[in-house]
Design a protein around this motif. Structure first.
Motif, PDB file in Angstrom:
ATOM      1  N   LEU A 165      36.082  48.147  57.548  1.00  0.00           N
ATOM      2  CA  LEU A 165      36.789  47.074  56.836  1.00  0.00           C
ATOM      3  C   LEU A 165      35.923  46.518  55.700  1.00  0.00           C
ATOM      4  N   LEU A 166      34.639  46.309  56.020  1.00  0.00           N
ATOM      5  CA  LEU A 166      33.699  45.822  54.996  1.00  0.00           C
ATOM      6  C   LEU A 166      33.707  46.747  53.779  1.00  0.00           C
ATOM      7  N   HIS A 167      33.607  48.039  54.034  1.00  0.00           N
ATOM      8  CA  HIS A 167      33.505  49.001  52.928  1.00  0.00           C
ATOM      9  C   HIS A 167      34.811  49.101  52.154  1.00  0.00           C
ATOM     10  N   LEU A 168      35.933  49.010  52.886  1.00  0.00           N
ATOM     11  CA  LEU A 168      37.222  49.066  52.184  1.00  0.00           C
ATOM     12  C   LEU A 168      37.396  47.830  51.300  1.00  0.00           C
ATOM     13  N   GLU A 169      36.953  46.674  51.824  1.00  0.00           N
ATOM     14  CA  GLU A 169      37.092  45.446  51.015  1.00  0.00           C
ATOM     15  C   GLU A 169      36.228  45.538  49.756  1.00  0.00           C
ATOM     16  N   LEU A 170      34.996  45.995  49.934  1.00  0.00           N
ATOM     17  CA  LEU A 170      34.111  46.112  48.766  1.00  0.00           C
ATOM     18  C   LEU A 170      34.651  47.122  47.760  1.00  0.00           C
ATOM     19  N   ALA A 171      35.162  48.235  48.282  1.00  0.00           N
ATOM     20  CA  ALA A 171      35.724  49.250  47.383  1.00  0.00           C
ATOM     21  C   ALA A 171      36.901  48.662  46.605  1.00  0.00           C
ATOM     22  N   ALA A 172      37.731  47.879  47.290  1.00  0.00           N
ATOM     23  CA  ALA A 172      38.894  47.277  46.628  1.00  0.00           C
ATOM     24  C   ALA A 172      38.457  46.268  45.564  1.00  0.00           C
ATOM     25  N   LEU A 173      37.463  45.431  45.911  1.00  0.00           N
ATOM     26  CA  LEU A 173      36.959  44.447  44.937  1.00  0.00           C
ATOM     27  C   LEU A 173      36.432  45.160  43.697  1.00  0.00           C
ATOM     28  N   CYS A 174      35.622  46.178  43.926  1.00  0.00           N
ATOM     29  CA  CYS A 174      35.009  46.889  42.797  1.00  0.00           C
ATOM     30  C   CYS A 174      36.056  47.670  42.006  1.00  0.00           C
ATOM     31  N   PHE A 175      37.051  48.213  42.687  1.00  0.00           N
ATOM     32  CA  PHE A 175      38.129  48.927  41.997  1.00  0.00           C
ATOM     33  C   PHE A 175      38.854  47.966  41.049  1.00  0.00           C
ATOM     34  N   GLY A 176      39.093  46.747  41.549  1.00  0.00           N
ATOM     35  CA  GLY A 176      39.739  45.731  40.710  1.00  0.00           C
ATOM     36  C   GLY A 176      38.903  45.430  39.476  1.00  0.00           C
ATOM     37  N   PHE A 177      37.579  45.281  39.670  1.00  0.00           N
ATOM     38  CA  PHE A 177      36.676  45.046  38.525  1.00  0.00           C
ATOM     39  C   PHE A 177      36.728  46.229  37.565  1.00  0.00           C
ATOM     40  N   SER A 178      36.801  47.406  38.139  1.00  0.00           N
ATOM     41  CA  SER A 178      36.753  48.630  37.343  1.00  0.00           C
ATOM     42  C   SER A 178      37.868  48.664  36.287  1.00  0.00           C
ATOM     43  N   ALA A 179      39.018  48.084  36.644  1.00  0.00           N
ATOM     44  CA  ALA A 179      40.155  48.101  35.715  1.00  0.00           C
ATOM     45  C   ALA A 179      39.866  47.291  34.461  1.00  0.00           C
ATOM     46  N   PHE A 180      38.941  46.345  34.552  1.00  0.00           N
ATOM     47  CA  PHE A 180      38.647  45.478  33.406  1.00  0.00           C
ATOM     48  C   PHE A 180      37.519  46.024  32.543  1.00  0.00           C
ATOM     49  N   ARG A 181      36.895  47.095  33.010  1.00  0.00           N
ATOM     50  CA  ARG A 181      35.713  47.568  32.298  1.00  0.00           C
ATOM     51  C   ARG A 181      36.023  48.777  31.420  1.00  0.00           C
ATOM     52  N   SER A 183      33.119  50.442  30.107  1.00  0.00           N
ATOM     53  CA  SER A 183      31.952  51.296  30.338  1.00  0.00           C
ATOM     54  C   SER A 183      31.597  51.254  31.817  1.00  0.00           C
ATOM     55  N   SER A 184      30.646  52.097  32.177  1.00  0.00           N
ATOM     56  CA  SER A 184      30.256  52.189  33.578  1.00  0.00           C
ATOM     57  C   SER A 184      29.806  50.833  34.105  1.00  0.00           C
ATOM     58  N   GLY A 185      30.244  50.479  35.287  1.00  0.00           N
ATOM     59  CA  GLY A 185      29.862  49.178  35.860  1.00  0.00           C
ATOM     60  C   GLY A 185      29.046  49.339  37.112  1.00  0.00           C
ATOM     61  N   LEU A 186      28.207  50.396  37.152  1.00  0.00           N
ATOM     62  CA  LEU A 186      27.461  50.671  38.377  1.00  0.00           C
ATOM     63  C   LEU A 186      26.571  49.492  38.775  1.00  0.00           C
ATOM     64  N   GLY A 187      25.967  48.855  37.765  1.00  0.00           N
ATOM     65  CA  GLY A 187      25.108  47.690  38.042  1.00  0.00           C
ATOM     66  C   GLY A 187      25.894  46.560  38.674  1.00  0.00           C
ATOM     67  N   ILE A 188      27.091  46.362  38.184  1.00  0.00           N
ATOM     68  CA  ILE A 188      27.933  45.293  38.740  1.00  0.00           C
ATOM     69  C   ILE A 188      28.291  45.600  40.191  1.00  0.00           C
ATOM     70  N   GLY A 189      28.629  46.848  40.446  1.00  0.00           N
ATOM     71  CA  GLY A 189      29.000  47.239  41.804  1.00  0.00           C
ATOM     72  C   GLY A 189      27.853  47.030  42.775  1.00  0.00           C
TER      73      GLY A 189
END
Lengths: 261, 293
Positions: A165-181, A183-189
């Motif tokens: 659940l933790l990993h799915l939530e983090l993946a979902a949060l980062c996926f949402g951020f990804s839509a706004f970026r 360039s690569s957002g690896l640092g943000i993730g």
């Protein structure tokens, strides 16, 4: 299906590397358990007397002398944090990589709706994260079998369900951020994963920061809570799921109208 | 039917102008050239038509379909070749072609094989290791393998050697003869002049000229080359005067009589008066404050 399979193929190396790394360290960690087993009473007493640090890692309520206590504290950190890094990296790069790698022009000039493209990519992210977690569960079971202990299926299953659940939530949060970026957002993730991890440590160590438990998903993976309560705390899980879903909805809405670079 | 029709199409990136009030019409079945220098708005126009970016104002229809509401249907019938083709790392050429066909839910194997043969493209090569020109070939096959009704090509010949360029245009002419519309965005005016029936010239985000290629080039101006030393002072209509080793060269727009009188009164060994090519006209369009020659 073409795009889904393509995404899985693109991510297979990263999935294999992260899974094997986490699995390897889980194996090594549990294989060391028999060596410490005899000294666990002393270690438990030592860990229990470290004040805030003890509370931060839940060692005031968990007996590190038992296999499940040892697993929850030692392997929990490896799987929780390692998996969180993988989930964050996979989620944050899902959409942004198309623009940073200049492939958005290739992908989005095919007859796919933006919503379909993003939905398929999300499905691929969630599948990869789930596969990583299932494989880690497999490594956990294998490691327990290798040290000749009966597998505590219930406790192990509960811990791994929480990590998933933790990993799915983090993946979902980062996926949402990804839509706004663009360039690569690896640092943000990675930064998000680390920040939420430390938020959990602070919330455990300082009662005044208890509210952080309602923000960080690491709160509901706390081994001490899980093993003493025998289940996930819905008061912590539900807000986490809500954050993930909100991030996805915002991400989808933005991605549908986003100007591609 | 019109393959492309824009009305007052406008795109601003914040305050920066992409295109402004663009009115463009391309008939179905045309081989249309779209000419303009960097930053004029060519790529913005193309990216707007393909739905990669949303217009700030105006409207556009591709193959009779509104770009805001019928994007998927448009893309199903369009083949697009970007100026620089990028693909996913680790793939072989055949994987890229299969992916592109799969995303279109179409079996393009036979057409892809034929195009690869004609363009001498090795499908087992890794795209990461391909030269710019070979990546361009992969992009060409992706754009053509599903037999689109409209081809949108952005600087398509960059990186292709002359033989490949010839083969590429031969394929385009075949497709055009079979009914496909070709929209060719290019800096290379000779290829527009050679292959396109009509062309549009874009400057600062606006279409400043559009028509048959020969009409665009035929602006009434003449390219004059004089071997000798005529005194052109006071002769109106002379522009772009260049002094050569043994004479002068200039563009002349105006009545012939004063020009001939000027040349007749000077020590002149030879005179050539020809139509300027599209390149010269184009340069004039882009000269500061330039009006059609």
């Amino acid at each position: 299906m073409t795009l889904f399979c393509h995404e899985l193929r693109q991510g297979r190396l990263s999935l294999a590397v992260w899974t094997l790394c986490i699995g390897f360290f889980v194996l090594v960690c549990v294989l060391m358990y028999p060596e410490f087993e005899g000294q666990m009473e002393e270690m438990g007493a030592m860990f229990a007397s470290m004040g805030g640090f003890t509370a931060a890692f839940g060692m005031d309520r968990l007996n590190i002398g038992t296999l499940t206590g040892f697993y929850a504290i030692e392997c929990g950190s490896i799987i929780g944090l390692g998996g969180a890094f993988y989930a964050a990296l996979t989620g944050i790069s899902a959409l942004a990589k198309e623009e940073s790698g200049h492939t958005a022009e290739f992908l989005l000039t095919h007859p796919l709706s933006r919503g379909f493209a993003a939905g398929t990519k999300l499905a691929a992210v969630l599948v990869q994260v789930t596969v990583m977690d299932l494989a880690c569960f497999g490594f956990g079971v294998l490691s327990v079998l290798l040290v000749d202990h009966p597998v505590p299926w219930g406790d192990l299953g509960l811990l791994h369900a929480a990590y998933l659940l933790l990993h799915l939530e983090l993946a979902a949060l980062c996926f949402g951020f990804s839509a706004f970026r663009h360039s690569s957002g690896l640092g943000i993730g990675l930064g998000l994963a680390v920040s939420l991890y430390f938020a959990n440590l602070i919330a455990n160590a300082a009662p005044a920061a208890d509210w952080l438990n309602y923000i960080t998903p690491f709160a509901y993976t706390d081994g001490a809570d899980l093993l003493t309560e025998g289940g996930l705390d819905p008061a912590l899980v539900l807000p986490g799921m809500a954050y993930g879903i909100a991030a996805l909805v915002l991400g989808f809405l933005h991605y549908r109208r986003k100007d591609m670079r | 039917m019109q393959a492309i029709q824009t009305e007052n199409l406008t795109k601003f990136y914040g305050r920066a102008r992409g295109i402004e009030g663009l009115d463009l019409e391309v008939e179905a079945g045309e081989f249309f050239g779209f000419i303009g220098p960097n930053g004029a708005g060519k790529s913005t126009t193309i990216r707007t038509l393909l739905g990669l970016i949303a217009p700030t104002g105006g409207s556009a229809r591709v193959l009779g379909l509104d770009i805001r509401t019928r994007r998927q249907e448009i893309l199903r019938q369009v083949g697009y070749l970007p100026a620089e083709a990028f693909f996913y790392p680790g793939q072989r050429v055949r994987d890229v072609l299969r992916l592109s066909a799969g995303l279109r839910r179409k079996d393009c194997t036979a057409t892809a094989r034929e195009l690869c043969r004609r363009l001498q493209l090795d499908t087992s090569a890794r795209v990461d290791a391909l030269s710019f020109g070979n990546r361009k070939k992969v992009g060409i096959v992706c754009a053509l393998q599903h037999d689109p009704a409209l081809l949108i090509l952005d600087e398509p010949t960059g990186g292709l050697d002359p033989l490949m360029q010839r083969e590429f245009f031969s394929i385009l002419r075949e497709r055009n003869a079979a009914g496909a519309t070709v929209f060719l965005s290019s800096h290379i005016l000779s290829e527009v002049q050679r292959h396109c029936t009509r062309a549009g010239v874009i400057r600062d985000g606006r279409l400043i000229a559009c028509g048959k290629v020969e009409d665009l080039a035929d602006t009434g101006a003449r390219r004059v080359l004089v071997r000798g030393n005529p005194d052109l002072t006071g002769l109106p209509g002379v522009r772009g005067l260049e002094t050569l080793e043994d004479g002068v060269r200039f563009l002349y727009s105006g009545p012939m009589q004063p020009l001939l009188q000027t040349l007749a009164s000077a020590p002149v060994r030879d005179v050539q008066i020809t139509e300027p090519d599209l390149e010269e006209v184009f340069l004039h369009y882009y000269a500061e404050g330039g009006e059609p020659a």
